[in-house]
Motif scaffolding. Structure first.
Motif, PDB file in Angstrom:
ATOM      1  N   VAL A 148      11.334   4.672  -0.107  1.00 10.88           N
ATOM      2  CA  VAL A 148       9.900   4.460  -0.262  1.00 10.88           C
ATOM      3  C   VAL A 148       9.392   3.452   0.752  1.00 10.88           C
ATOM      4  O   VAL A 148       8.327   3.626   1.347  1.00 10.88           O
ATOM      5  N   SER A 149      10.159   2.392   0.964  1.00 11.62           N
ATOM      6  CA  SER A 149       9.764   1.371   1.928  1.00 11.62           C
ATOM      7  C   SER A 149       9.643   1.956   3.333  1.00 11.62           C
ATOM      8  O   SER A 149       8.692   1.652   4.065  1.00 11.62           O
ATOM      9  N   LYS A 150      10.598   2.809   3.701  1.00  5.77           N
ATOM     10  CA  LYS A 150      10.559   3.428   5.030  1.00  5.77           C
ATOM     11  C   LYS A 150       9.379   4.388   5.161  1.00  5.77           C
ATOM     12  O   LYS A 150       8.717   4.438   6.207  1.00  5.77           O
ATOM     13  N   VAL A 151       9.112   5.154   4.097  1.00  5.54           N
ATOM     14  CA  VAL A 151       7.989   6.095   4.136  1.00  5.54           C
ATOM     15  C   VAL A 151       6.668   5.347   4.252  1.00  5.54           C
ATOM     16  O   VAL A 151       5.809   5.705   5.059  1.00  5.54           O
ATOM     17  N   LEU A 152       6.505   4.295   3.459  1.00  6.15           N
ATOM     18  CA  LEU A 152       5.265   3.518   3.524  1.00  6.15           C
ATOM     19  C   LEU A 152       5.093   2.874   4.893  1.00  6.15           C
ATOM     20  O   LEU A 152       3.973   2.820   5.430  1.00  6.15           O
ATOM     21  N   ALA A 153       6.176   2.379   5.465  1.00  3.07           N
ATOM     22  CA  ALA A 153       6.101   1.780   6.801  1.00  3.07           C
ATOM     23  C   ALA A 153       5.693   2.823   7.834  1.00  3.07           C
ATOM     24  O   ALA A 153       4.875   2.548   8.731  1.00  3.07           O
ATOM     25  N   ALA A 154       6.249   4.031   7.712  1.00  4.93           N
ATOM     26  CA  ALA A 154       5.901   5.103   8.651  1.00  4.93           C
ATOM     27  C   ALA A 154       4.436   5.502   8.510  1.00  4.93           C
ATOM     28  O   ALA A 154       3.750   5.758   9.511  1.00  4.93           O
ATOM     29  N   ILE A 155       3.955   5.563   7.263  1.00  4.85           N
ATOM     30  CA  ILE A 155       2.549   5.897   7.023  1.00  4.85           C
ATOM     31  C   ILE A 155       1.629   4.880   7.688  1.00  4.85           C
ATOM     32  O   ILE A 155       0.635   5.230   8.339  1.00  4.85           O
ATOM     33  N   ARG A 156       1.973   3.609   7.538  1.00  2.96           N
ATOM     34  CA  ARG A 156       1.136   2.560   8.133  1.00  2.96           C
ATOM     35  C   ARG A 156       1.245   2.571   9.654  1.00  2.96           C
ATOM     36  O   ARG A 156       0.290   2.275  10.360  1.00  2.96           O
ATOM     37  N   ASP A 157       2.425   2.912  10.180  1.00  5.82           N
ATOM     38  CA  ASP A 157       2.597   2.996  11.634  1.00  5.82           C
ATOM     39  C   ASP A 157       1.721   4.095  12.233  1.00  5.82           C
ATOM     40  O   ASP A 157       1.299   4.001  13.388  1.00  5.82           O
ATOM     41  N   MET A 158       1.473   5.152  11.462  1.00  3.97           N
ATOM     42  CA  MET A 158       0.580   6.218  11.936  1.00  3.97           C
ATOM     43  C   MET A 158      -0.868   5.748  11.995  1.00  3.97           C
ATOM     44  O   MET A 158      -1.702   6.376  12.650  1.00  3.97           O
ATOM     45  N   GLY A 159      -1.179   4.672  11.302  1.00  6.77           N
ATOM     46  CA  GLY A 159      -2.546   4.164  11.299  1.00  6.77           C
ATOM     47  C   GLY A 159      -3.241   4.236   9.953  1.00  6.77           C
ATOM     48  O   GLY A 159      -4.352   3.712   9.795  1.00  6.77           O
ATOM     49  N   PHE A 160      -2.609   4.908   8.974  1.00  7.30           N
ATOM     50  CA  PHE A 160      -3.201   4.987   7.638  1.00  7.30           C
ATOM     51  C   PHE A 160      -3.132   3.624   6.950  1.00  7.30           C
ATOM     52  O   PHE A 160      -2.205   2.838   7.182  1.00  7.30           O
ATOM     53  N   ARG A 161      -4.119   3.348   6.101  1.00  7.48           N
ATOM     54  CA  ARG A 161      -4.057   2.189   5.215  1.00  7.48           C
ATOM     55  C   ARG A 161      -3.432   2.620   3.891  1.00  7.48           C
ATOM     56  O   ARG A 161      -3.477   3.804   3.540  1.00  7.48           O
ATOM     57  N   THR A 162      -2.841   1.682   3.167  1.00  7.52           N
ATOM     58  CA  THR A 162      -2.193   2.011   1.904  1.00  7.52           C
ATOM     59  C   THR A 162      -2.750   1.136   0.788  1.00  7.52           C
ATOM     60  O   THR A 162      -3.127  -0.016   1.005  1.00  7.52           O
ATOM     61  N   ALA A 163      -2.791   1.701  -0.415  1.00  9.04           N
ATOM     62  CA  ALA A 163      -3.297   0.974  -1.578  1.00  9.04           C
ATOM     63  C   ALA A 163      -2.364   1.182  -2.760  1.00  9.04           C
ATOM     64  O   ALA A 163      -1.840   2.285  -2.971  1.00  9.04           O
ATOM     65  N   LEU A 164      -2.145   0.126  -3.537  1.00  9.33           N
ATOM     66  CA  LEU A 164      -1.393   0.208  -4.781  1.00  9.33           C
ATOM     67  C   LEU A 164      -2.395   0.439  -5.895  1.00  9.33           C
ATOM     68  O   LEU A 164      -3.192  -0.442  -6.229  1.00  9.33           O
ATOM     69  N   ASP A 165      -2.365   1.639  -6.466  1.00  6.20           N
ATOM     70  CA  ASP A 165      -3.380   2.061  -7.436  1.00  6.20           C
ATOM     71  C   ASP A 165      -2.985   1.668  -8.859  1.00  6.20           C
ATOM     72  O   ASP A 165      -1.798   1.559  -9.181  1.00  6.20           O
ATOM     73  N   ASP A 166      -4.000   1.472  -9.713  1.00  7.76           N
ATOM     74  CA  ASP A 166      -3.790   1.182 -11.141  1.00  7.76           C
ATOM     75  C   ASP A 166      -2.861  -0.006 -11.349  1.00  7.76           C
ATOM     76  O   ASP A 166      -1.996  -0.006 -12.239  1.00  7.76           O
ATOM     77  N   PHE A 167      -3.026  -1.032 -10.525  1.00  7.06           N
ATOM     78  CA  PHE A 167      -2.125  -2.174 -10.597  1.00  7.06           C
ATOM     79  C   PHE A 167      -2.158  -2.802 -11.991  1.00  7.06           C
ATOM     80  O   PHE A 167      -3.219  -3.072 -12.542  1.00  7.06           O
ATOM     81  N   GLY A 168      -0.981  -3.027 -12.561  1.00  6.96           N
ATOM     82  CA  GLY A 168      -0.886  -3.695 -13.852  1.00  6.96           C
ATOM     83  C   GLY A 168      -0.694  -2.777 -15.033  1.00  6.96           C
ATOM     84  O   GLY A 168      -0.453  -3.241 -16.145  1.00  6.96           O
ATOM     85  N   THR A 169      -0.788  -1.462 -14.821  1.00  6.63           N
ATOM     86  CA  THR A 169      -0.687  -0.536 -15.957  1.00  6.63           C
ATOM     87  C   THR A 169       0.702   0.054 -16.118  1.00  6.63           C
ATOM     88  O   THR A 169       1.011   0.651 -17.142  1.00  6.63           O
ATOM     89  N   GLY A 170       1.531  -0.078 -15.105  1.00  7.09           N
ATOM     90  CA  GLY A 170       2.872   0.494 -15.176  1.00  7.09           C
ATOM     91  C   GLY A 170       3.932  -0.581 -15.269  1.00  7.09           C
ATOM     92  O   GLY A 170       3.825  -1.521 -16.048  1.00  7.09           O
TER      93      GLY A 170
END
Length: 277
Positions: free
Chosen positions: A142-164
């Motif tokens: 997951v860490s590698k995928v998220l890093a690759a997504i951000r390297d492409m230029g996409f922004r990332t968000a952690l959704d529904d924080f606190g519910t899981g």
């Protein structure tokens, strides 16, 4: 039980047909900046008008889609459709959800690279939202995928924080641009002091880590002003607008008048009581 099984099977067949015939739809909910009151972006939300049952909530048909193995295809369709629609409001960011199923069964990096080329979009305009459930998967992957997504230029968000399965280690081990606070905490602020304390703490923590904070499910002026007072950067909810079809969103953007949520100095009246900031 037999009726339930038959219903789910019927919905699954209709959903397959809807996906094949392009009968699914996206609605977009405006995201408002706390400081200026301007529309900063929109969140893409999947909708389906069933020919027999009418408007069917995603909470009803998404589990059926997951069991049928349709979520990867639906997820890719949502991304592609959002990229196409985004060209009608080039000044706004667009938030799109990525499901845990996509992380498990889809080569997300390849899919996103293909969509960038196909739709000729600027990845920096898109915020890809994931829930905490994704972070329970293989941490390294997951860490590698998220890093690759951000390297492409996409922004990332952690959704529904606190519910899981919230853990502060998530914020250390994974780099996110945005935290989205779930509606369940915000709706209790006027009733339970602990909810107010939790929300304020999450905002302070996220801002301290250099993240934007989006408050979801804002339905009252009290909630909007309180979130602005706490230092939240953006908000969305029925207080500003319900999710809208493309044509209605365009009309909304033309007529919307920004209303800055300046943190008030005096106590704010809330339904059932009052809370001073």
């Amino acid at each position: 039980m037999a009726e339930q099984v038959e219903h789910r099977r019927s919905v699954e067949l209709d959903l397959r047909a809807a996906l094949e015939n392009q009968e699914l739809d996206l609605h977009y909910q405006p995201i408002i900046a706390c400081d200026t009151g301007a529309v900063m972006g929109v969140e893409a939300l999947l909708r389906w008008h069933h020919p027999l049952y009418g408007s069917m909530p995603p909470a009803e048909f998404i589990p059926i889609a997951e069991n049928a193995g349709l979520l990867p295809e639906i997820g890719e369709w949502v991304l592609g459709r959002a990229m196409t629609d985004s060209k009608r409001w080039p000044q706004l960011q667009v938030a799109v959800n990525l499901s845990p199923v996509q992380f498990r069964h889809v080569d997300i990096e390849t899919m996103l690279r293909q969509l960038i080329v196909k739709h000729a979009i600027d990845p920096s305009r898109f915020v890809l939202e994931i829930t905490e459930g994704v972070l329970l998967e293989s941490t390294d992957r997951v860490s590698k995928v998220l890093a690759a997504i951000r390297d492409m230029g996409f922004r990332t968000a952690l959704d529904d924080f606190g519910t899981g399965y919230s853990s502060l280690s998530y914020l250390c081990n994974f780099q996110f641009d945005t935290i989205k606070i779930d509606r369940s905490f915000i709706s209790n602020m006027s009733k339970v002091d602990s909810s107010k304390t939790i929300v304020k703490s999450v905002v302070t923590l996220g801002r301290g880590l250099g993240m934007d904070i989006v408050a979801e499910g804002i339905e009252t002026e009290f909630e909007a002003i309180m979130m602005a007072r706490f230092g939240c950067t953006e908000m969305q909810g029925f207080y500003f607008s319900r999710p809208l079809p493309v044509t209605q969103l365009i009309d909304f953007l033309k007529t919307y008048e920004p209303k800055p949520m300046q943190p008030a100095l005096e106590p704010i009246k809330a339904v059932g009581g009052s809370l001073a900031g």
